[in-house]
Scaffold this active site. Sequence first.
Site, PDB file in Angstrom:
ATOM      1  N   ARG A 176       0.848  -1.193   0.000  1.00 52.21           N
ATOM      2  CA  ARG A 176       0.000   0.000   0.000  1.00 52.21           C
ATOM      3  C   ARG A 176       0.882   1.240   0.000  1.00 52.21           C
ATOM      4  O   ARG A 176       2.052   1.185   0.374  1.00 52.21           O
ATOM      5  CB  ARG A 176      -0.926   0.005   1.225  1.00 52.21           C
ATOM      6  N   ARG A 180      -3.309  10.522   2.152  1.00 55.84           N
ATOM      7  CA  ARG A 180      -4.291  11.057   3.105  1.00 55.84           C
ATOM      8  C   ARG A 180      -5.092  12.164   2.440  1.00 55.84           C
ATOM      9  O   ARG A 180      -4.499  13.095   1.899  1.00 55.84           O
ATOM     10  CB  ARG A 180      -3.580  11.651   4.313  1.00 55.84           C
ATOM     11  N   ARG A 254      19.933  -4.615   1.676  1.00 54.93           N
ATOM     12  CA  ARG A 254      20.382  -3.328   1.181  1.00 54.93           C
ATOM     13  C   ARG A 254      21.055  -2.588   2.325  1.00 54.93           C
ATOM     14  O   ARG A 254      20.779  -2.843   3.501  1.00 54.93           O
ATOM     15  CB  ARG A 254      19.191  -2.494   0.678  1.00 54.93           C
ATOM     16  N   ARG A 285      18.113  11.008   0.446  1.00 58.41           N
ATOM     17  CA  ARG A 285      17.620  11.933   1.473  1.00 58.41           C
ATOM     18  C   ARG A 285      18.794  12.728   2.035  1.00 58.41           C
ATOM     19  O   ARG A 285      19.945  12.291   1.974  1.00 58.41           O
ATOM     20  CB  ARG A 285      17.012  11.183   2.670  1.00 58.41           C
ATOM     21  N   GLU A 308      22.244  10.516   2.175  1.00 57.78           N
ATOM     22  CA  GLU A 308      22.115   9.055   2.177  1.00 57.78           C
ATOM     23  C   GLU A 308      22.106   8.491   0.751  1.00 57.78           C
ATOM     24  O   GLU A 308      21.350   8.949  -0.098  1.00 57.78           O
ATOM     25  CB  GLU A 308      20.812   8.639   2.869  1.00 57.78           C
ATOM     26  N   TYR A 356      12.701  -6.609   8.676  1.00 54.52           N
ATOM     27  CA  TYR A 356      12.852  -5.224   9.101  1.00 54.52           C
ATOM     28  C   TYR A 356      11.995  -5.001  10.339  1.00 54.52           C
ATOM     29  O   TYR A 356      10.796  -5.237  10.319  1.00 54.52           O
ATOM     30  CB  TYR A 356      12.440  -4.216   8.008  1.00 54.52           C
ATOM     31  N   ASP A 358      11.037  -2.131  13.341  1.00 57.97           N
ATOM     32  CA  ASP A 358      11.216  -0.842  13.990  1.00 57.97           C
ATOM     33  C   ASP A 358      11.646  -1.094  15.433  1.00 57.97           C
ATOM     34  O   ASP A 358      11.494  -2.197  15.955  1.00 57.97           O
ATOM     35  CB  ASP A 358       9.892  -0.055  13.957  1.00 57.97           C
TER      36      ASP A 358
HETATM   37  P1  FDA Z   1      20.693  -4.219  16.007  1.00 57.46           P
HETATM   38  O1  FDA Z   1      21.240  -4.318  14.637  1.00 57.46           O
HETATM   39  O2  FDA Z   1      20.415  -2.874  16.548  1.00 57.46           O
HETATM   40  O3  FDA Z   1      21.693  -4.965  17.014  1.00 57.46           O
HETATM   41  C1  FDA Z   1      22.364  -6.173  16.667  1.00 57.46           C
HETATM   42  C2  FDA Z   1      23.760  -6.104  17.248  1.00 57.46           C
HETATM   43  O4  FDA Z   1      24.380  -7.395  17.115  1.00 57.46           O
HETATM   44  C3  FDA Z   1      24.668  -5.119  16.534  1.00 57.46           C
HETATM   45  O5  FDA Z   1      25.151  -4.142  17.454  1.00 57.46           O
HETATM   46  C4  FDA Z   1      25.799  -5.982  15.984  1.00 57.46           C
HETATM   47  O6  FDA Z   1      27.066  -5.352  16.049  1.00 57.46           O
HETATM   48  C5  FDA Z   1      25.760  -7.183  16.920  1.00 57.46           C
HETATM   49  N1  FDA Z   1      26.347  -8.377  16.296  1.00 57.46           N
HETATM   50  C6  FDA Z   1      26.048  -8.906  15.086  1.00 57.46           C
HETATM   51  N2  FDA Z   1      26.853  -9.979  14.849  1.00 57.46           N
HETATM   52  C7  FDA Z   1      27.663 -10.123  15.930  1.00 57.46           C
HETATM   53  C8  FDA Z   1      28.683 -11.040  16.268  1.00 57.46           C
HETATM   54  N3  FDA Z   1      29.066 -12.020  15.440  1.00 57.46           N
HETATM   55  N4  FDA Z   1      29.308 -10.902  17.464  1.00 57.46           N
HETATM   56  C9  FDA Z   1      28.967  -9.904  18.306  1.00 57.46           C
HETATM   57  N5  FDA Z   1      27.995  -9.000  18.031  1.00 57.46           N
HETATM   58  C10 FDA Z   1      27.346  -9.105  16.858  1.00 57.46           C
HETATM   59  N6  FDA Z   1      13.415   2.051  13.886  1.00 57.46           N
HETATM   60  C11 FDA Z   1      12.476   2.917  14.348  1.00 57.46           C
HETATM   61  O7  FDA Z   1      11.661   2.540  15.185  1.00 57.46           O
HETATM   62  N7  FDA Z   1      12.475   4.217  13.912  1.00 57.46           N
HETATM   63  C12 FDA Z   1      13.370   4.688  13.004  1.00 57.46           C
HETATM   64  O8  FDA Z   1      13.329   5.855  12.626  1.00 57.46           O
HETATM   65  C13 FDA Z   1      14.345   3.780  12.499  1.00 57.46           C
HETATM   66  N8  FDA Z   1      15.259   4.192  11.597  1.00 57.46           N
HETATM   67  C14 FDA Z   1      16.150   3.303  11.053  1.00 57.46           C
HETATM   68  C15 FDA Z   1      17.038   3.737  10.086  1.00 57.46           C
HETATM   69  C16 FDA Z   1      17.925   2.845   9.518  1.00 57.46           C
HETATM   70  C17 FDA Z   1      18.883   3.335   8.456  1.00 57.46           C
HETATM   71  C18 FDA Z   1      17.930   1.488   9.928  1.00 57.46           C
HETATM   72  C19 FDA Z   1      18.846   0.492   9.298  1.00 57.46           C
HETATM   73  C20 FDA Z   1      17.062   1.059  10.916  1.00 57.46           C
HETATM   74  C21 FDA Z   1      16.157   1.962  11.488  1.00 57.46           C
HETATM   75  N9  FDA Z   1      15.274   1.559  12.489  1.00 57.46           N
HETATM   76  C22 FDA Z   1      14.339   2.447  12.968  1.00 57.46           C
HETATM   77  C23 FDA Z   1      15.270   0.160  12.984  1.00 57.46           C
HETATM   78  C24 FDA Z   1      16.136  -0.056  14.232  1.00 57.46           C
HETATM   79  O9  FDA Z   1      17.486   0.231  13.939  1.00 57.46           O
HETATM   80  C25 FDA Z   1      15.955  -1.524  14.675  1.00 57.46           C
HETATM   81  O10 FDA Z   1      14.641  -1.704  15.122  1.00 57.46           O
HETATM   82  C26 FDA Z   1      16.884  -1.964  15.792  1.00 57.46           C
HETATM   83  O11 FDA Z   1      18.217  -1.758  15.438  1.00 57.46           O
HETATM   84  C27 FDA Z   1      16.663  -3.443  16.076  1.00 57.46           C
HETATM   85  O12 FDA Z   1      17.476  -3.858  17.145  1.00 57.46           O
HETATM   86  P2  FDA Z   1      18.197  -5.270  17.106  1.00 57.46           P
HETATM   87  O13 FDA Z   1      18.708  -5.501  18.480  1.00 57.46           O
HETATM   88  O14 FDA Z   1      17.309  -6.289  16.514  1.00 57.46           O
HETATM   89  O15 FDA Z   1      19.383  -5.122  16.038  1.00 57.46           O
END
Ligand code: FDA
Length: 385
Positions: A176, A180, A254, A285, A308, A356, A358
């Site tokens: 979608r 609005r 990506r 952006r 970006e 993905y 949030d």
């Molecule tokens: P996250 O990626 O944060 O943590 C995983 C960790 O595991 C990392 O620190 C990594 O280094 C570690 N790791 C991986 N492999 C490892 C290994 N082998 N040994 C040790 N450590 C390891 N959300 C939202 O609500 N509003 C927003 O505006 C945005 N904006 C946004 C922008 C962009 C560009 C991205 C990519 C993402 C967002 N998000 C977001 C999403 C948000 O970043 C996401 O919800 C959280 O990072 C999820 O947390 P996690 O703990 O799942 O992963």
Amino acid sequence: LSEADILIVGAGFYGATLAERIATQLGRRVLVIDRRRHIGGNAYTEEDPATGVEIHRYGPHLFHTSNEEVWNYLRGFTGFTAYRHRAFSTYRDKVYPLPINLATICQFFGKRLSPDEARGMITGQAAELGDRPPANLEEKAISLVGRPLYEAFIKGYTAKQWQTDPRELPAQIIARLPVRYTFEDGYFNDRFQGQPVDGYTAIFEKMLAHELIETRLGVDFFDIKPLLPKDLPVVYTGPIDRYFDYSEGELGWRTIDIDLEVMDTPDHQGTAIMNYADETVPYTRVVEFRHFNPERQHKSDKTLIGREYSRFAGRADEPYYPIDTRRDQAVYRRYLERAAAEKNLHLGGRLGTYRYLDMHQAIGAALKAFETVLEPYFTGKLDSV
Ligand code: FDA
């Protein structure tokens, strides 16, 4: 290490929430490791030395949720500002509000339209395909918002995001597109919104500040894996394909390159995020970080911006958005089967579940996993995480 009751790999929202719950609610010892040299995962923020502005190192983060449990939980670690996100798009040197709303439509077509008139016009434009099902992303978008709005706000932006012509992309990438028929221009519809008063990293410092939690940074799980006691439960929030050494194939992601620049003006663009819809502008952006915190007194007369650029991720890149083709889904299912066969392994978070998420969804998923997996495990009701 021998003293820990559980190892958590990754100090992002998923890992930090589980660590906090296990230590405070169950009194168990938690070892948290992250291969990066900081906590916070992708939500990590820090002060930029040149401008004093809080920079979101892995891309802009805006907190929003309608999940009251998550909102109440997080408010145990931070207050929130009154920030409400508004977004804009530049197309052919004119600026329009996003998501597409009545102001965007009136401005774009250069006339005053009532909600009914606008809806009637867009519905007419969207009927272009007749009864034929959309064959690709372009046709799908046209069937949702009509050709003129598609060509202005979606075509070039999507082509830059995916480095692919939208006619070559599958229709199911978009389910979608929000339009609005009111002048409401708040970006998110959620009940609870705001930015953390002291920044995102301060939340993680509080979550992990417990005597039963030890955090070690700059430690890669795969370097210490051979040393781990056989029966130590592991919560792994890294990429699932990496965990199984890519044996079933690589999952597609990506990533985004952010090109930072200090600008010699206190305000570069008057808002936090400006999209660039034209394909001729190479970035998608421009983020101006100081606008996420209008309540702060920034002493510097300079500002920090980030342009970006979106591209496909290789193994050495930060995986940001799952591409999720049919092939990816099949590969992911094979990894899930292998994970189910492993004792004492819990995969979670956006990388561990190839989804993905949030921030509020990552926290919500961790709170649920605590209730349904970790607590039952530590109270003897489950024999494996
Ligand atoms: P996250 O990626 O944060 O943590 C995983 C960790 O595991 C990392 O620190 C990594 O280094 C570690 N790791 C991986 N492999 C490892 C290994 N082998 N040994 C040790 N450590 C390891 N959300 C939202 O609500 N509003 C927003 O505006 C945005 N904006 C946004 C922008 C962009 C560009 C991205 C990519 C993402 C967002 N998000 C977001 C999403 C948000 O970043 C996401 O919800 C959280 O990072 C999820 O947390 P996690 O703990 O799942 O992963």
